[in-house]
Structures are given as C-alpha cells and as structure tokens.
Design a protein around this motif. Structure first.
Motif, PDB file in Angstrom:
ATOM      1  N   ARG A  63      45.361  40.444  52.363  1.00 26.59           N
ATOM      2  CA  ARG A  63      44.475  41.465  51.785  1.00 26.59           C
ATOM      3  C   ARG A  63      44.236  41.222  50.292  1.00 26.59           C
ATOM      4  N   TYR A  64      45.253  40.712  49.600  1.00 27.47           N
ATOM      5  CA  TYR A  64      45.084  40.393  48.178  1.00 27.47           C
ATOM      6  C   TYR A  64      44.211  39.153  48.007  1.00 27.47           C
ATOM      7  N   MET A  65      44.395  38.189  48.880  1.00 29.20           N
ATOM      8  CA  MET A  65      43.545  36.992  48.818  1.00 29.20           C
ATOM      9  C   MET A  65      42.081  37.384  49.019  1.00 29.20           C
ATOM     10  N   ASP A  66      41.839  38.293  49.952  1.00 31.38           N
ATOM     11  CA  ASP A  66      40.471  38.759  50.189  1.00 31.38           C
ATOM     12  C   ASP A  66      39.919  39.514  48.984  1.00 31.38           C
ATOM     13  N   MET A  67      40.734  40.364  48.358  1.00 30.55           N
ATOM     14  CA  MET A  67      40.292  41.133  47.186  1.00 30.55           C
ATOM     15  C   MET A  67      39.856  40.221  46.039  1.00 30.55           C
ATOM     16  N   ALA A  68      40.534  39.082  45.907  1.00 30.99           N
ATOM     17  CA  ALA A  68      40.265  38.174  44.785  1.00 30.99           C
ATOM     18  C   ALA A  68      39.430  36.967  45.216  1.00 30.99           C
ATOM     19  N   PHE A  69      38.915  36.986  46.437  1.00 27.95           N
ATOM     20  CA  PHE A  69      38.064  35.908  46.955  1.00 27.95           C
ATOM     21  C   PHE A  69      38.768  34.557  46.943  1.00 27.95           C
ATOM     22  N   ILE A  70      40.072  34.580  47.157  1.00 27.16           N
ATOM     23  CA  ILE A  70      40.853  33.341  47.139  1.00 27.16           C
ATOM     24  C   ILE A  70      40.805  32.700  48.521  1.00 27.16           C
ATOM     25  N   ARG A  71      40.450  31.431  48.549  1.00 26.56           N
ATOM     26  CA  ARG A  71      40.462  30.672  49.794  1.00 26.56           C
ATOM     27  C   ARG A  71      41.613  29.668  49.756  1.00 26.56           C
ATOM     28  N   GLN A  72      41.555  28.741  48.823  1.00 25.70           N
ATOM     29  CA  GLN A  72      42.643  27.767  48.723  1.00 25.70           C
ATOM     30  C   GLN A  72      42.942  27.392  47.274  1.00 25.70           C
ATOM     31  N   ASP A  73      41.920  27.047  46.511  1.00 23.10           N
ATOM     32  CA  ASP A  73      42.119  26.620  45.127  1.00 23.10           C
ATOM     33  C   ASP A  73      42.258  27.828  44.209  1.00 23.10           C
ATOM     34  N   VAL A  74      43.380  27.896  43.495  1.00 26.11           N
ATOM     35  CA  VAL A  74      43.629  29.008  42.580  1.00 26.11           C
ATOM     36  C   VAL A  74      43.978  28.477  41.196  1.00 26.11           C
ATOM     37  N   ARG A  75      43.748  29.319  40.219  1.00 29.67           N
ATOM     38  CA  ARG A  75      44.133  29.007  38.841  1.00 29.67           C
ATOM     39  C   ARG A  75      45.032  30.121  38.334  1.00 29.67           C
ATOM     40  N   PHE A  76      46.210  29.730  37.889  1.00 27.29           N
ATOM     41  CA  PHE A  76      47.135  30.654  37.239  1.00 27.29           C
ATOM     42  C   PHE A  76      46.815  30.618  35.753  1.00 27.29           C
ATOM     43  N   ILE A  77      46.642  31.795  35.152  1.00 27.79           N
ATOM     44  CA  ILE A  77      46.346  31.877  33.724  1.00 27.79           C
ATOM     45  C   ILE A  77      47.374  32.796  33.066  1.00 27.79           C
ATOM     46  N   GLY A  78      48.099  32.250  32.087  1.00 28.92           N
ATOM     47  CA  GLY A  78      49.053  33.054  31.338  1.00 28.92           C
ATOM     48  C   GLY A  78      48.317  34.003  30.423  1.00 28.92           C
ATOM     49  N   MET A  79      48.634  35.286  30.532  1.00 28.62           N
ATOM     50  CA  MET A  79      47.955  36.319  29.748  1.00 28.62           C
ATOM     51  C   MET A  79      48.978  37.134  28.954  1.00 28.62           C
ATOM     52  N   ASP A  80      49.782  36.436  28.177  1.00 27.21           N
ATOM     53  CA  ASP A  80      50.809  37.053  27.343  1.00 27.21           C
ATOM     54  C   ASP A  80      51.986  37.488  28.205  1.00 27.21           C
ATOM     55  N   ASP A  81      52.059  38.752  28.619  1.00 29.46           N
ATOM     56  CA  ASP A  81      53.217  39.197  29.395  1.00 29.46           C
ATOM     57  C   ASP A  81      52.923  39.309  30.895  1.00 29.46           C
ATOM     58  N   THR A  82      51.746  38.852  31.316  1.00 26.30           N
ATOM     59  CA  THR A  82      51.391  38.823  32.732  1.00 26.30           C
ATOM     60  C   THR A  82      50.765  37.476  33.071  1.00 26.30           C
ATOM     61  N   ILE A  83      50.570  37.246  34.371  1.00 23.62           N
ATOM     62  CA  ILE A  83      49.934  36.017  34.849  1.00 23.62           C
ATOM     63  C   ILE A  83      48.805  36.421  35.778  1.00 23.62           C
ATOM     64  N   GLU A  84      47.601  35.933  35.511  1.00 19.37           N
ATOM     65  CA  GLU A  84      46.481  36.178  36.412  1.00 19.37           C
ATOM     66  C   GLU A  84      46.386  35.047  37.421  1.00 19.37           C
ATOM     67  N   ILE A  85      45.949  35.404  38.630  1.00 14.89           N
ATOM     68  CA  ILE A  85      45.696  34.418  39.676  1.00 14.89           C
ATOM     69  C   ILE A  85      44.232  34.565  40.075  1.00 14.89           C
ATOM     70  N   TRP A  86      43.475  33.504  39.853  1.00 14.41           N
ATOM     71  CA  TRP A  86      42.037  33.507  40.098  1.00 14.41           C
ATOM     72  C   TRP A  86      41.661  32.519  41.190  1.00 14.41           C
ATOM     73  N   SER A  87      40.621  32.849  41.926  1.00 14.93           N
ATOM     74  CA  SER A  87      39.941  31.844  42.722  1.00 14.93           C
ATOM     75  C   SER A  87      39.272  30.924  41.710  1.00 14.93           C
ATOM     76  N   CYS A  88      39.414  29.621  41.877  1.00 19.84           N
ATOM     77  CA  CYS A  88      38.817  28.692  40.899  1.00 19.84           C
ATOM     78  C   CYS A  88      37.305  28.887  40.797  1.00 19.84           C
ATOM     79  N   ASP A  89      36.667  29.297  41.889  1.00 20.55           N
ATOM     80  CA  ASP A  89      35.219  29.542  41.850  1.00 20.55           C
ATOM     81  C   ASP A  89      34.881  30.779  41.032  1.00 20.55           C
ATOM     82  N   LYS A  90      35.645  31.843  41.197  1.00 20.75           N
ATOM     83  CA  LYS A  90      35.336  33.116  40.533  1.00 20.75           C
ATOM     84  C   LYS A  90      35.573  33.079  39.030  1.00 20.75           C
ATOM     85  N   ILE A  91      36.584  32.362  38.586  1.00 18.67           N
ATOM     86  CA  ILE A  91      36.868  32.344  37.147  1.00 18.67           C
ATOM     87  C   ILE A  91      35.691  31.763  36.372  1.00 18.67           C
ATOM     88  N   GLU A  92      35.042  30.766  36.945  1.00 17.09           N
ATOM     89  CA  GLU A  92      33.906  30.150  36.259  1.00 17.09           C
ATOM     90  C   GLU A  92      32.732  31.116  36.143  1.00 17.09           C
TER      91      GLU A  92
END
Length: 154
Positions: free
Chosen positions: A99-128
């Motif tokens: 359900r979280y993968m669906d919410m973030a449109f994640i299929r397979q390729d993800v990008r972890f981005i350090g955001m100070d005290d948290t970490i974002e997980i993006w679909s590589c397509d959506k971040i662009e």
C-alpha cells in the motif's frame, strides 16, 4: 542525527529494499534500530523517521492539538494512522508494504534521500517530476537566504 546525500536502489519482488549503508551507519550510531514509515504529507514519496525523531514529532503535534476539539482529533488520527513501524532484517533490508509502494508510485527503482533527521524514499521517476529548474532553485534560495550585506557584517 543527520542523513545526507542520495542513493539509488531497487526493490525486490516482495517490496524489500536495502537501506543504504551510509544511512544505516547514521541510524546505528544513534542507537536506533526501529523506524516509522509514513507517506509524506506534501509529496508523492515515503518518509522514514528514526523512532526517536518520530516520537518527538508526535509529541510536538499532540501538544499543539486539543484532545477535546473534533477537528484536532481527526488531524492527529489521520497523521498517526498513516504510519507503520519498520525494522531492518539481518541483511539490512526493510519491507515497504504494497500500500505504501502504491501511494508513492514505487515499482522497482527507488532513491533514498537524506533529509537531515529523516530519509525520503522516492520512485526514481517521480522525483524528477518534482524538481525545480536550476534557475527557479537559485532564485528560491536567494529569496530565502539572500540578505543585504551591511558594513557590520563585513
């Protein structure tokens, strides 16, 4: 605790993904093993909160809301019901529920981005899709950080 940088990874068929070593080291150094996962409030990405950061944020939100105000209760409920506790397995992987993968449109390729005290997980397509142009980014930083220099500053 500061997470910085970004790392591209792939999820497996079950939705498991390795938490990048650079972020695992920061998490382990802070003594944390448990994290909270939640969809971001503003963007189509997921956010990993170390448990201590999550608890502090939840406490801050609770202090600002009145338990006897129906709208405040609904805001708090929606905020906490969207969170799920996750832990790393012995190989350093975490499971992203479907359900979280669906919410973030994640299929397979993800990008972890350090955001100070948290970490974002993006679909590589959506971040662009969400990036500002270089010109808009520099103008925004100038607006936020740019100040006139006075003789006292020199």
């Amino acid at each position: 605790m500061r997470f910085l940088g970004n790392v591209d990874c792939k999820t497996d068929a079950k939705g498991r993904v390795f938490l990048p070593a650079v972020f695992r080291k920061v998490l382990q150094a802070s003594g944390g093993e448990t994290m909270m996962l939640r969809k971001d409030i503003f963007q189509p990405c997921l956010v990993l909160y170390p448990e201590s950061v999550w608890n502090e944020m939840e406490d801050t939100l609770r202090r600002r809301l009145n338990k006897f105000n129906a709208q405040h209760q609904q805001i708090f409920r929606q905020f906490v019901e969207g969170a799920e506790m996750v832990t790393l397995d012995g190989n350093g992987r975490l499971l992203i529920p479907k359900r979280y993968m669906d919410m973030a449109f994640i299929r397979q390729d993800v990008r972890f981005i350090g955001m100070d005290d948290t970490i974002e997980i993006w679909s590589c397509d959506k971040i662009e899709e969400t990036r500002l142009s270089n010109e808009d980014f520099s103008k925004a930083l100038e607006t936020i950080l740019g100040q006139e220099t006075t003789p006292a500053d020199i």
